[in-house]
Design a protein around this motif. Structure first.
Motif, PDB file in Angstrom:
ATOM      1  N   ARG A  74       0.858  -1.183   0.000  1.00 48.10           N
ATOM      2  CA  ARG A  74       0.000   0.000   0.000  1.00 48.10           C
ATOM      3  C   ARG A  74       0.893   1.232   0.000  1.00 48.10           C
ATOM      4  O   ARG A  74       1.898   1.287   0.704  1.00 48.10           O
ATOM      5  N   VAL A  75       0.548   2.220  -0.804  1.00 55.41           N
ATOM      6  CA  VAL A  75       1.315   3.451  -0.925  1.00 55.41           C
ATOM      7  C   VAL A  75       0.406   4.605  -0.531  1.00 55.41           C
ATOM      8  O   VAL A  75      -0.719   4.712  -1.022  1.00 55.41           O
ATOM      9  N   ARG A  76       0.893   5.468   0.353  1.00 56.65           N
ATOM     10  CA  ARG A  76       0.102   6.640   0.759  1.00 56.65           C
ATOM     11  C   ARG A  76       0.354   7.768  -0.233  1.00 56.65           C
ATOM     12  O   ARG A  76       1.477   7.994  -0.675  1.00 56.65           O
ATOM     13  N   TYR A  77      -0.693   8.474  -0.577  1.00 55.51           N
ATOM     14  CA  TYR A  77      -0.568   9.587  -1.522  1.00 55.51           C
ATOM     15  C   TYR A  77       0.440  10.624  -1.028  1.00 55.51           C
ATOM     16  O   TYR A  77       1.214  11.168  -1.802  1.00 55.51           O
ATOM     17  N   ASP A  78       0.427  10.885   0.282  1.00 51.48           N
ATOM     18  CA  ASP A  78       1.373  11.861   0.845  1.00 51.48           C
ATOM     19  C   ASP A  78       2.809  11.455   0.569  1.00 51.48           C
ATOM     20  O   ASP A  78       3.663  12.286   0.276  1.00 51.48           O
ATOM     21  N   ASP A  79       3.109  10.157   0.693  1.00 49.55           N
ATOM     22  CA  ASP A  79       4.466   9.681   0.454  1.00 49.55           C
ATOM     23  C   ASP A  79       4.875   9.858  -1.004  1.00 49.55           C
ATOM     24  O   ASP A  79       6.009  10.222  -1.306  1.00 49.55           O
ATOM     25  N   VAL A  80       3.956   9.614  -1.916  1.00 47.80           N
ATOM     26  CA  VAL A  80       4.257   9.786  -3.345  1.00 47.80           C
ATOM     27  C   VAL A  80       4.515  11.257  -3.649  1.00 47.80           C
ATOM     28  O   VAL A  80       5.477  11.608  -4.340  1.00 47.80           O
ATOM     29  N   GLU A  81       3.670  12.129  -3.116  1.00 50.83           N
ATOM     30  CA  GLU A  81       3.846  13.562  -3.353  1.00 50.83           C
ATOM     31  C   GLU A  81       5.145  14.067  -2.742  1.00 50.83           C
ATOM     32  O   GLU A  81       5.870  14.861  -3.348  1.00 50.83           O
ATOM     33  N   ALA A  82       5.480  13.598  -1.537  1.00 50.60           N
ATOM     34  CA  ALA A  82       6.733  14.001  -0.893  1.00 50.60           C
ATOM     35  C   ALA A  82       7.930  13.502  -1.695  1.00 50.60           C
ATOM     36  O   ALA A  82       8.926  14.218  -1.865  1.00 50.60           O
ATOM     37  N   GLY A  83       7.846  12.294  -2.220  1.00 49.70           N
ATOM     38  CA  GLY A  83       8.922  11.758  -3.044  1.00 49.70           C
ATOM     39  C   GLY A  83       9.108  12.555  -4.323  1.00 49.70           C
ATOM     40  O   GLY A  83      10.231  12.795  -4.760  1.00 49.70           O
ATOM     41  N   ALA A  84       8.007  12.981  -4.922  1.00 51.44           N
ATOM     42  CA  ALA A  84       8.093  13.792  -6.134  1.00 51.44           C
ATOM     43  C   ALA A  84       8.739  15.145  -5.839  1.00 51.44           C
ATOM     44  O   ALA A  84       9.557  15.637  -6.621  1.00 51.44           O
ATOM     45  N   ARG A  85       8.371  15.747  -4.702  1.00 52.30           N
ATOM     46  CA  ARG A  85       9.000  17.019  -4.324  1.00 52.30           C
ATOM     47  C   ARG A  85      10.495  16.843  -4.095  1.00 52.30           C
ATOM     48  O   ARG A  85      11.306  17.647  -4.538  1.00 52.30           O
ATOM     49  N   PHE A  86      10.879  15.775  -3.414  1.00 52.85           N
ATOM     50  CA  PHE A  86      12.285  15.505  -3.145  1.00 52.85           C
ATOM     51  C   PHE A  86      13.054  15.292  -4.447  1.00 52.85           C
ATOM     52  O   PHE A  86      14.130  15.837  -4.645  1.00 52.85           O
ATOM     53  N   ALA A  87      12.466  14.514  -5.360  1.00 50.84           N
ATOM     54  CA  ALA A  87      13.126  14.217  -6.640  1.00 50.84           C
ATOM     55  C   ALA A  87      13.308  15.469  -7.490  1.00 50.84           C
ATOM     56  O   ALA A  87      14.275  15.584  -8.248  1.00 50.84           O
ATOM     57  N   SER A  88      12.394  16.412  -7.353  1.00 54.69           N
ATOM     58  CA  SER A  88      12.494  17.640  -8.155  1.00 54.69           C
ATOM     59  C   SER A  88      13.409  18.682  -7.496  1.00 54.69           C
ATOM     60  O   SER A  88      13.618  19.750  -8.032  1.00 54.69           O
ATOM     61  N   GLY A  89      13.915  18.365  -6.292  1.00 55.86           N
ATOM     62  CA  GLY A  89      14.822  19.276  -5.600  1.00 55.86           C
ATOM     63  C   GLY A  89      14.141  20.406  -4.864  1.00 55.86           C
ATOM     64  O   GLY A  89      14.730  21.425  -4.583  1.00 55.86           O
ATOM     65  N   GLU A  90      12.890  20.208  -4.518  1.00 55.04           N
ATOM     66  CA  GLU A  90      12.120  21.251  -3.835  1.00 55.04           C
ATOM     67  C   GLU A  90      12.358  21.288  -2.331  1.00 55.04           C
ATOM     68  O   GLU A  90      11.562  21.826  -1.590  1.00 55.04           O
ATOM     69  N   GLY A  91      13.405  20.702  -1.854  1.00 56.17           N
ATOM     70  CA  GLY A  91      13.712  20.811  -0.426  1.00 56.17           C
ATOM     71  C   GLY A  91      13.522  19.510   0.313  1.00 56.17           C
ATOM     72  O   GLY A  91      13.357  18.458  -0.252  1.00 56.17           O
ATOM     73  N   ASP A  92      13.543  19.655   1.648  1.00 56.54           N
ATOM     74  CA  ASP A  92      13.431  18.492   2.524  1.00 56.54           C
ATOM     75  C   ASP A  92      12.053  17.875   2.431  1.00 56.54           C
ATOM     76  O   ASP A  92      11.062  18.534   2.168  1.00 56.54           O
ATOM     77  N   VAL A  93      12.037  16.600   2.747  1.00 56.73           N
ATOM     78  CA  VAL A  93      10.770  15.852   2.719  1.00 56.73           C
ATOM     79  C   VAL A  93      10.166  15.830   4.082  1.00 56.73           C
ATOM     80  O   VAL A  93      10.644  15.668   5.076  1.00 56.73           O
TER      81      VAL A  93
END
Length: 93
Positions: A74-93
């Protein structure tokens, strides 16, 4: 897709994986030749359950993943969104 922040979904659904795959794809995933896969289906010893739909053989994706040792977690939407932010270099998760 609307979702609440605390909802989760299976990994396969999150990434739009199909519910079932053809015998050719299942054989490739299991490192079997197609002729070996057909022979094992006929003998009833294919590693996962196979279903015939019309002229095709299909395997449910969760069954194939289980045989391959891949958990459909199971994957939480928050975790996916946080991972996308991290991958794009938008700061800490």
């Amino acid at each position: 897709m609307k979702h609440r922040r605390d909802e989760s979904v299976s990994f396969s659904a999150m990434f739009g994986l199909p519910a079932e795959v053809g015998l050719r794809m299942a054989a490739e995933a299991l490192n079997l030749s197609l002729s070996t896969a057909y022979r094992r289906v006929r003998n009833g010893d294919f590693p996962c359950q196979v279903r015939r739909t019309g002229r095709r053989y299909v395997v449910r994706l969760p069954d194939l993943m289980r045989v391959l040792g891949i958990q459909d977690v199971r994957v939480r939407y928050d975790d996916v969104e946080a991972g996308a932010r991290f991958a794009s270099g938008e700061g800490d998760v």
